[in-house]
Design a protein around this motif. Structure first.
Motif, PDB file in Angstrom:
ATOM      1  N   SER A  86       0.848  -1.188   0.000  1.00 46.39           N
ATOM      2  CA  SER A  86       0.000   0.000   0.000  1.00 46.39           C
ATOM      3  C   SER A  86       0.884   1.239   0.000  1.00 46.39           C
ATOM      4  CB  SER A  86      -0.912   0.026   1.229  1.00 46.39           C
ATOM      5  OG  SER A  86      -1.591   1.266   1.314  1.00 46.39           O
ATOM      6  N   PRO A  87       0.537   2.245  -0.795  1.00 43.24           N
ATOM      7  CA  PRO A  87       1.335   3.476  -0.812  1.00 43.24           C
ATOM      8  C   PRO A  87       0.963   4.446   0.299  1.00 43.24           C
ATOM      9  CG  PRO A  87      -0.432   3.655  -2.393  1.00 43.24           C
ATOM     10  CD  PRO A  87      -0.545   2.276  -1.789  1.00 43.24           C
ATOM     11  N   TYR A  88      -0.060   4.124   1.086  1.00 42.30           N
ATOM     12  CA  TYR A  88      -0.629   5.109   1.995  1.00 42.30           C
ATOM     13  C   TYR A  88      -0.053   5.075   3.408  1.00 42.30           C
ATOM     14  CZ  TYR A  88      -4.293   5.400  -1.590  1.00 42.30           C
ATOM     15  OH  TYR A  88      -4.983   5.558  -2.764  1.00 42.30           O
ATOM     16  N   TYR A  89       0.360   3.918   3.879  1.00 43.42           N
ATOM     17  CA  TYR A  89       0.642   3.747   5.302  1.00 43.42           C
ATOM     18  C   TYR A  89       2.141   3.732   5.590  1.00 43.42           C
ATOM     19  CZ  TYR A  89      -4.259   2.474   5.164  1.00 43.42           C
ATOM     20  OH  TYR A  89      -5.609   2.484   4.955  1.00 43.42           O
ATOM     21  N   THR A  90       2.552   4.616   6.500  1.00 42.86           N
ATOM     22  CA  THR A  90       3.943   4.670   6.918  1.00 42.86           C
ATOM     23  C   THR A  90       4.186   3.658   8.036  1.00 42.86           C
ATOM     24  OG1 THR A  90       3.521   6.318   8.635  1.00 42.86           O
ATOM     25  CG2 THR A  90       3.961   7.132   6.399  1.00 42.86           C
ATOM     26  N   GLU A  91       5.446   3.520   8.420  1.00 43.07           N
ATOM     27  CA  GLU A  91       5.770   2.655   9.551  1.00 43.07           C
ATOM     28  C   GLU A  91       5.086   3.175  10.810  1.00 43.07           C
ATOM     29  OE1 GLU A  91       7.268  -0.563  11.620  1.00 43.07           O
ATOM     30  OE2 GLU A  91       7.111  -0.194   9.455  1.00 43.07           O
ATOM     31  N   GLY A  92       5.013   4.503  10.941  1.00 40.66           N
ATOM     32  CA  GLY A  92       4.317   5.079  12.095  1.00 40.66           C
ATOM     33  C   GLY A  92       2.848   4.700  12.135  1.00 40.66           C
ATOM     34  N   ASP A 135      -2.178  12.701  11.329  1.00 40.04           N
ATOM     35  CA  ASP A 135      -2.834  13.008  10.056  1.00 40.04           C
ATOM     36  C   ASP A 135      -4.104  12.165   9.922  1.00 40.04           C
ATOM     37  OD1 ASP A 135      -2.159  10.413   9.151  1.00 40.04           O
ATOM     38  OD2 ASP A 135      -0.378  11.123   8.094  1.00 40.04           O
ATOM     39  N   TYR A 136      -4.786  12.319   8.791  1.00 37.95           N
ATOM     40  CA  TYR A 136      -6.074  11.649   8.629  1.00 37.95           C
ATOM     41  C   TYR A 136      -5.955  10.131   8.504  1.00 37.95           C
ATOM     42  CZ  TYR A 136      -9.952  14.898   8.784  1.00 37.95           C
ATOM     43  OH  TYR A 136     -10.946  15.732   9.230  1.00 37.95           O
ATOM     44  N   PHE A 137      -4.783   9.614   8.161  1.00 37.58           N
ATOM     45  CA  PHE A 137      -4.655   8.159   8.146  1.00 37.58           C
ATOM     46  C   PHE A 137      -4.594   7.595   9.560  1.00 37.58           C
ATOM     47  CE2 PHE A 137      -3.758   8.554   3.624  1.00 37.58           C
ATOM     48  CZ  PHE A 137      -4.470   7.462   3.140  1.00 37.58           C
ATOM     49  N   TYR A 138      -3.984   8.325  10.491  1.00 40.90           N
ATOM     50  CA  TYR A 138      -4.072   7.903  11.895  1.00 40.90           C
ATOM     51  C   TYR A 138      -5.533   7.928  12.346  1.00 40.90           C
ATOM     52  CZ  TYR A 138       1.014   8.286  12.567  1.00 40.90           C
ATOM     53  OH  TYR A 138       2.378   8.115  12.496  1.00 40.90           O
ATOM     54  N   SER A 139      -6.245   8.984  11.968  1.00 35.18           N
ATOM     55  CA  SER A 139      -7.665   9.088  12.334  1.00 35.18           C
ATOM     56  C   SER A 139      -8.465   7.914  11.770  1.00 35.18           C
ATOM     57  CB  SER A 139      -8.255  10.401  11.798  1.00 35.18           C
ATOM     58  OG  SER A 139      -7.580  11.524  12.309  1.00 35.18           O
ATOM     59  N   ALA A 140      -8.175   7.542  10.518  1.00 30.69           N
ATOM     60  CA  ALA A 140      -8.904   6.457   9.871  1.00 30.69           C
ATOM     61  C   ALA A 140      -8.593   5.113  10.521  1.00 30.69           C
ATOM     62  CB  ALA A 140      -8.572   6.411   8.385  1.00 30.69           C
ATOM     63  N   ILE A 141      -7.334   4.902  10.891  1.00 30.27           N
ATOM     64  CA  ILE A 141      -6.966   3.668  11.584  1.00 30.27           C
ATOM     65  C   ILE A 141      -7.766   3.556  12.877  1.00 30.27           C
ATOM     66  CG2 ILE A 141      -5.099   2.509  12.833  1.00 30.27           C
ATOM     67  CD1 ILE A 141      -3.199   3.728  10.649  1.00 30.27           C
ATOM     68  N   TYR A 142      -7.818   4.646  13.610  1.00 23.62           N
ATOM     69  CA  TYR A 142      -8.588   4.670  14.858  1.00 23.62           C
ATOM     70  C   TYR A 142     -10.069   4.379  14.597  1.00 23.62           C
ATOM     71  CZ  TYR A 142     -10.742   6.628  19.089  1.00 23.62           C
ATOM     72  OH  TYR A 142     -11.496   6.810  20.224  1.00 23.62           O
ATOM     73  N   ALA A 143     -10.646   5.086  13.611  1.00 27.52           N
ATOM     74  CA  ALA A 143     -12.071   4.911  13.305  1.00 27.52           C
ATOM     75  C   ALA A 143     -12.376   3.512  12.797  1.00 27.52           C
ATOM     76  CB  ALA A 143     -12.515   5.947  12.280  1.00 27.52           C
ATOM     77  N   ASP A 144     -11.393   2.859  12.197  1.00 38.25           N
ATOM     78  CA  ASP A 144     -11.553   1.489  11.716  1.00 38.25           C
ATOM     79  C   ASP A 144     -11.476   0.483  12.864  1.00 38.25           C
ATOM     80  OD1 ASP A 144     -11.660  -0.555   9.595  1.00 38.25           O
ATOM     81  OD2 ASP A 144      -9.568  -0.943  10.129  1.00 38.25           O
ATOM     82  N   MET A 171     -15.414   0.178  -1.709  1.00 38.82           N
ATOM     83  CA  MET A 171     -15.663   1.252  -0.747  1.00 38.82           C
ATOM     84  C   MET A 171     -14.392   1.634  -0.009  1.00 38.82           C
ATOM     85  SD  MET A 171     -18.074   3.223   0.357  1.00 38.82           S
ATOM     86  CE  MET A 171     -17.226   4.666   1.002  1.00 38.82           C
ATOM     87  N   TRP A 172     -13.628   0.641   0.403  1.00 41.34           N
ATOM     88  CA  TRP A 172     -12.409   0.940   1.153  1.00 41.34           C
ATOM     89  C   TRP A 172     -11.384   1.666   0.280  1.00 41.34           C
ATOM     90  CZ3 TRP A 172     -11.325   1.789   5.882  1.00 41.34           C
ATOM     91  CH2 TRP A 172      -9.999   1.847   6.301  1.00 41.34           C
ATOM     92  N   ALA A 173     -11.276   1.268  -0.974  1.00 43.67           N
ATOM     93  CA  ALA A 173     -10.364   1.961  -1.888  1.00 43.67           C
ATOM     94  C   ALA A 173     -10.801   3.414  -2.078  1.00 43.67           C
ATOM     95  CB  ALA A 173     -10.313   1.239  -3.233  1.00 43.67           C
ATOM     96  N   PHE A 174     -12.093   3.648  -2.169  1.00 48.45           N
ATOM     97  CA  PHE A 174     -12.660   4.994  -2.272  1.00 48.45           C
ATOM     98  C   PHE A 174     -12.241   5.823  -1.055  1.00 48.45           C
ATOM     99  CE2 PHE A 174     -17.119   7.245  -2.595  1.00 48.45           C
ATOM    100  CZ  PHE A 174     -16.508   8.475  -2.752  1.00 48.45           C
ATOM    101  N   LEU A 175     -12.366   5.243   0.136  1.00 49.66           N
ATOM    102  CA  LEU A 175     -12.036   5.975   1.357  1.00 49.66           C
ATOM    103  C   LEU A 175     -10.544   6.274   1.453  1.00 49.66           C
ATOM    104  CD1 LEU A 175     -14.362   4.214   3.947  1.00 49.66           C
ATOM    105  CD2 LEU A 175     -14.534   6.566   3.121  1.00 49.66           C
ATOM    106  N   GLU A 176      -9.705   5.312   1.092  1.00 47.85           N
ATOM    107  CA  GLU A 176      -8.264   5.561   1.143  1.00 47.85           C
ATOM    108  C   GLU A 176      -7.873   6.696   0.195  1.00 47.85           C
ATOM    109  OE1 GLU A 176      -6.036   1.500   2.528  1.00 47.85           O
ATOM    110  OE2 GLU A 176      -6.690   1.609   0.438  1.00 47.85           O
ATOM    111  N   GLN A 177      -8.483   6.738  -0.964  1.00 48.96           N
ATOM    112  CA  GLN A 177      -8.231   7.823  -1.910  1.00 48.96           C
ATOM    113  C   GLN A 177      -8.635   9.164  -1.310  1.00 48.96           C
ATOM    114  OE1 GLN A 177      -9.459   7.648  -6.259  1.00 48.96           O
ATOM    115  NE2 GLN A 177     -11.005   9.070  -5.474  1.00 48.96           N
ATOM    116  N   LEU A 178      -9.809   9.199  -0.683  1.00 41.84           N
ATOM    117  CA  LEU A 178     -10.307  10.426  -0.067  1.00 41.84           C
ATOM    118  C   LEU A 178      -9.400  10.868   1.080  1.00 41.84           C
ATOM    119  CD1 LEU A 178     -12.515  12.573   0.063  1.00 41.84           C
ATOM    120  CD2 LEU A 178     -13.930  10.965   1.353  1.00 41.84           C
ATOM    121  N   LEU A 179      -8.951   9.928   1.880  1.00 39.14           N
ATOM    122  CA  LEU A 179      -8.048  10.233   2.990  1.00 39.14           C
ATOM    123  C   LEU A 179      -6.727  10.809   2.481  1.00 39.14           C
ATOM    124  CD1 LEU A 179      -8.759   7.025   5.054  1.00 39.14           C
ATOM    125  CD2 LEU A 179      -9.185   9.349   5.870  1.00 39.14           C
ATOM    126  N   TYR A 180      -6.217  10.240   1.420  1.00 41.30           N
ATOM    127  CA  TYR A 180      -4.967  10.732   0.841  1.00 41.30           C
ATOM    128  C   TYR A 180      -5.132  12.172   0.365  1.00 41.30           C
ATOM    129  CZ  TYR A 180      -0.815  11.056  -2.098  1.00 41.30           C
ATOM    130  OH  TYR A 180       0.372  11.455  -2.655  1.00 41.30           O
TER     131      TYR A 180
END
Length: 438
Positions: free
Chosen positions: A20-26, A99-108, A331-340
């Protein structure tokens, strides 16, 4: 359980080891820590508490003690305020790096039990009630309330919906009229279906300070629990039972004029801006619910036998799972795009460009949940409509579906809104292009 599930559709692709290009080690380290925390402090007892109808108060306090309700705030976090309060990280993630990917991980991770109610009993204030105060409140208003709200010493809710005005925010009727001395707003009216209201000392409330329609709306911090003139009653709802859905009656409630958020008449704009974050958060959580429903059905079909073979050996069953699975992963791909996009666009531009798309994502996520929940219940058969036994989880998830399709703007309203916003953007861009050709 806190482990990564190997059942198909149970986890987002990046957790199944796929690139995945979205998620860092953090991000990945936070996900691991978040999953352990959620399981220990909420998820392992979620079904029991949902059946009882209430999540114990100590759970809210435990989450606040570990700064684990702050992720419900929009990214970036209010770093200056948090550091003033001695809050520097969330499970090891520096607040300034959020950032919003941390927020999304939490919300997931929050609804990984499959139930939205237990998590919803904790997060509505942080997610939707506090942000307008942070973004638009005067320095005096922030000083008055943020220290207690951000640490969980006081609880908050967002109070928009009324008995006769839900998605139609512009037509709310609760009034806030200035007193003769000019020091108070006198608030009268009703709010209904207010998540967490029954436990909240404060509410960020939409009120009418002016004439009809959107220009007459304002936002006001209104005290609730134990405050003179406020009566609250908990409502019985079909799903998300632990969310504390509340009916609020306001009878000549005196609120200091300094509790106004922003300026009079700016309420509609602030509510709509706030909705973007609410809808995104709901979308991520609802998609996790869909994962739980579909993967639970998938695991059941691998072992359940009928007509001398497992359900998974039946082509019609595989077809049903495949259709729902395609909707889920899309749906999940849609959300990852929006988060990015949110992580890589200036706030003003993202509000302008992505409001309609976010409304569309929220509406679509609820449709996907409905598809996955219906699929799961049908494959479980009689067990899927029984509130105990091996099908009790998918039965509960199906009851949660209306709670995904209605709050934050009902499905049909959001579908229409998304297209109207896209048309508005198109017309604006077309006009700009026309000017550039002259």
């Amino acid at each position: 359980m806190a482990e990564i599930s190997t059942v198909p559709f149970a986890e987002p692709p990046y957790l199944r080891g796929l690139p995945s290009p979205y998620y860092t080690e953090g991000h990945r380290l936070f996900q691991k820590a978040c999953r352990v925390f959620m399981y220990e402090h909420l998820l392992k007892n979620a079904m029991e508490w949902e059946k009882e109808g209430t999540v114990p108060e100590y759970v809210f306090k435990n989450f606040c003690k570990h700064n684990m309700l702050l992720p419900n705030l929009p990214a970036p976090l209010p770093v200056a305020w948090l550091k003033r309060l001695g809050i520097h990280d969330i499970l090891g993630v520096k607040v300034e790096e959020w950032d919003y990917f941390y927020s999304a991980i939490y919300a997931d991770e929050l609804p990984r039990s499959g139930l939205m109610g237990p998590g919803g009993s904790l997060n509505a204030g942080f997610g939707f009630g506090i942000p307008p105060i942070i973004k638009h409140g005067s320095p005096e208003l922030q000083e008055k309330y943020l220290p207690d709200l951000l640490t969980g010493r006081a609880r908050c809710c967002i109070a928009i919906t009324e008995p006769d005005a839900g998605s139609d925010v512009a037509n709310i009727s609760t009034t806030a009229t200035k007193s003769e001395c000019g020091k108070y707003y006198i608030v009268n009216g009703h709010k209904k279906w207010i998540t967490n209201g029954i436990w909240s000392e404060l509410s960020t409330m939409a009120v009418r300070t002016g004439g009809p329609g959107a220009p007459g709306l304002s936002l006001l911090v209104v005290p609730l629990k134990g405050y003179p003139g406020v009566t609250m009653q908990r409502l019985k709802v079909s799903g998300q039972i632990t969310g504390g859905t509340t009916f609020i009656e306001l009878d000549d409630v005196k609120v200091p004029v300094g509790n106004l958020i922003g300026r009079e008449g700016e309420g509609m704009k602030m509510v709509m801006n706030n909705f973007n974050h609410e809808r995104l958060t709901i979308s991520v959580g609802v998609t996790r619910q869909a994962r739980v429903a579909l993967s639970t059905a998938f695991a059941y079909c691998l072992k359940r036998e009928a007509f001398d073979k497992t359900l998974m050996d039946q082509p019609v069953v595989r077809h049903r799972l495949a259709k729902a699975g395609a909707e889920l992963e899309t749906m999940w791909a849609f959300l990852e795009q929006l988060l990015y996009q949110l992580c890589n666009m200036p706030k003003e531009e993202s509000d302008h460009q992505l409001g309609g798309i976010t409304a569309l994502a929220k509406a679509k996520s609820a449709m996907v949940l409905n598809e996955c929940a219906q699929c799961a219940v049908l494959l479980f058969g009689g067990a899927g409509v029984t509130k105990q036994g091996q099908g009790e989880l998918v039965e509960a998830i199906l009851r949660d579906v209306p709670g995904a399709r209605i709050p934050g703007g009902s499905e049909d309203v959001l579908l229409d809104l998304s297209v109207r916003q896209l048309v508005k953007l198109y017309n604006l861009q077309d006009k700009q292009l026309g000017k550039s050709r002259i």
